[in-house]
Design an enzyme around this catalytic site. Structure first.
Site, mmCIF file in Angstrom:
data_model
loop_
_atom_site.group_PDB
_atom_site.id
_atom_site.type_symbol
_atom_site.label_atom_id
_atom_site.label_comp_id
_atom_site.label_asym_id
_atom_site.label_seq_id
_atom_site.Cartn_x
_atom_site.Cartn_y
_atom_site.Cartn_z
ATOM 1 N N MET A 167 -4.015 -28.458 -16.863
ATOM 2 C CA MET A 167 -2.909 -28.348 -17.811
ATOM 3 C C MET A 167 -2.954 -29.431 -18.883
ATOM 4 S SD MET A 167 1.216 -28.247 -17.124
ATOM 5 C CE MET A 167 1.143 -26.689 -16.253
ATOM 6 N N TYR A 212 -10.026 -29.067 -10.248
ATOM 7 C CA TYR A 212 -9.528 -28.117 -9.265
ATOM 8 C C TYR A 212 -10.601 -27.130 -8.814
ATOM 9 C CZ TYR A 212 -4.813 -29.635 -10.553
ATOM 10 O OH TYR A 212 -3.683 -30.375 -10.791
ATOM 11 N N ARG A 218 -0.204 0.177 -35.776
ATOM 12 C CA ARG A 218 0.821 -0.790 -35.390
ATOM 13 C C ARG A 218 2.044 -0.523 -36.269
ATOM 14 N NH1 ARG A 218 -2.183 -6.586 -35.478
ATOM 15 N NH2 ARG A 218 -1.435 -6.315 -37.600
ATOM 16 N N LYS A 255 1.526 -17.650 -41.472
ATOM 17 C CA LYS A 255 2.228 -17.284 -40.237
ATOM 18 C C LYS A 255 1.735 -18.158 -39.084
ATOM 19 C CE LYS A 255 -1.045 -13.629 -38.946
ATOM 20 N NZ LYS A 255 -1.199 -12.210 -38.608
#
Length: 388
Positions: free
Chosen positions: A326, A278, A143, A44
């Site tokens: 990013m 940053y 779940r 998966k």
């Protein structure tokens, strides 16, 4: 020239090298840990970020009798790529899902409630062929899965009726652990006991499953009583321990499959007191050199590892300096001067002293599953396909 060869010889900003020989060896090791059970290699989420089609084929070559995906769409991609001759199970369904396509692709589908049973039987009528259905029991994870008691009794009863009508074949009964990665957790024994009870009820009513299964990676590694007819190995297939408390990959004879690296985009001298990235959360303590690693959170590098993520450059561990952006982050090279293009290894098996995915998980306050799974599509997968 194959695509893999082209990628390996062309200059790359970054690469995730996938060692298929290690994956095959992991599958063989896991099969040996559960010799009385078949093995499902879970592929998966694009094989936990490693590439579903290539990894599925390698796992089958190593003896995996089943493949597992979360969504039916993931399973259908495998069939469309020619992954045939192996059972594929998918379990995360929502109303209106591609039931008929799954039946026609010869998939095993999971059913947790009556809505899903109704939809799959209607799809079987339309397809003119029986669906292979596995009934999932909620034994305590909370779940997906059918609740014990009357809900389970109704699902079993109606599934048997659909089987008698030739619309489905009940191929499996299954469940999933909540805390198998926490040795000694009381829920483990409780879930095993309830699973046995729910299986016994179904079989008493006439269900004859091909497979009964509850064991995930940690249970495969540490709970032989949970192996039943089939074990489902996800993260362990890719050579990552499901929990540091259980042991390292080497403790279980496993080898990490993915190595993530990048080419330094820039190396430059800066004075002391120079802010980095940053917010200037990092300021150089003195004159130094900075190396720019062209990977960022858009590539799946966790921003939460800002100031902590480890990187091997020039044989030395470095740490992310300041915030991960990013597309890029910076490491302080401490005055060393590698050339632009020098390799920066974020994680791998650890053979060369490089960090591992677990090291990044610790730095980001998460689990190694997330580290490898989140590596994005901008990072090419480059496959090594030799034999260990």
């Amino acid at each position: 020239m194959t695509e893999t060869t082209a990628l390996r010889t062309a200059p790359l900003r970054a690469r995730a090298e996938i060692d298929l020989a290690a994956l095959r060896a992991n599958v063989r090791t896991l099969r040996a840990l559960a010799p009385g059970a078949a093995l499902m290699a879970v592929v998966k989420s694009d094989a936990y970020g490693h590439g579903a089609v290539r990894c599925a084929r390698a796992a089958v070559e190593a003896g995996a009798q089943w493949l597992g995906t979360a969504t039916p769409e993931e399973a259908l991609v495998l069939r469309a790529a020619g992954v045939d001759g192996v059972r594929i199970m998918c379990w995360l369904w929502t109303p209106g899902g591609p039931w008929r396509e799954a039946i026609e692709a010869d998939l095993d589908v999971s059913v947790s409630g009556m809505w899903a049973l109704r939809e799959v039987t209607e799809a079987a009528r339309q397809a003119g062929a029986p669906a292979r259905v596995q009934l999932k029991a909620d034994t305590g994870l909370g779940r997906n899965g059918c609740q014990p008691g009357e809900d389970w009794a109704e699902l079993v009863r109606e599934a048997l009726r659909a089987e008698a009508d030739g619309l489905i074949r009940i191929t499996g009964l299954w469940s999933h652990f909540a805390c198998a990665d926490e040795p000694g957790h009381p829920s483990i024994a409780a879930q095993l006991s309830l699973f046995r009870e729910m299986v016994a009820h179904a079989e008493t009513q006439g269900v004859r499953p091909e497979v009964r299964h509850i064991a995930n990676s940690p249970a495969t590694l540490t709970l032989p009583d949970s192996h039943f007819d089939l074990v489902r190995t996800g993260i362990a297939t890719y050579g990552i321990s499901p929990s540091p408390e259980l042991g390292s990959p080497a403790d279980f004879g496993l080898r990490p499959v993915m190595t993530l690296s990048a080419s330094l985009a820039l190396v430059k001298h800066v004075p002391g007191g120079h802010g980095v990235s940053y917010g200037h959360r990092y300021t150089t303590p003195g004159e130094t050199t900075l190396g720019l690693v062209p990977l960022g959170y858009a590539d799946g590098i966790p921003r939460h590892a800002s100031g902590a993520g480890p990187v091997l450059v020039g044989g030395k561990w470095r740490t992310v300096a300041g915030r991960i952006a990013m597309d890029q982050f910076v490491v302080d090279l401490g005055g060393d001067e590698p050339e632009p293009g020098a390799e920066a290894v974020l994680f791998g098996p650890g053979d060369r002293g490089e960090p591992t995915a677990e090291d990044w998980a610790q730095a980001a306050g998460t689990i190694a599953y997330e580290i490898v799974t989140r590596i994005g599509t901008r990072v090419p997968r480059v496959y090594r396909d030799g034999s260990l």
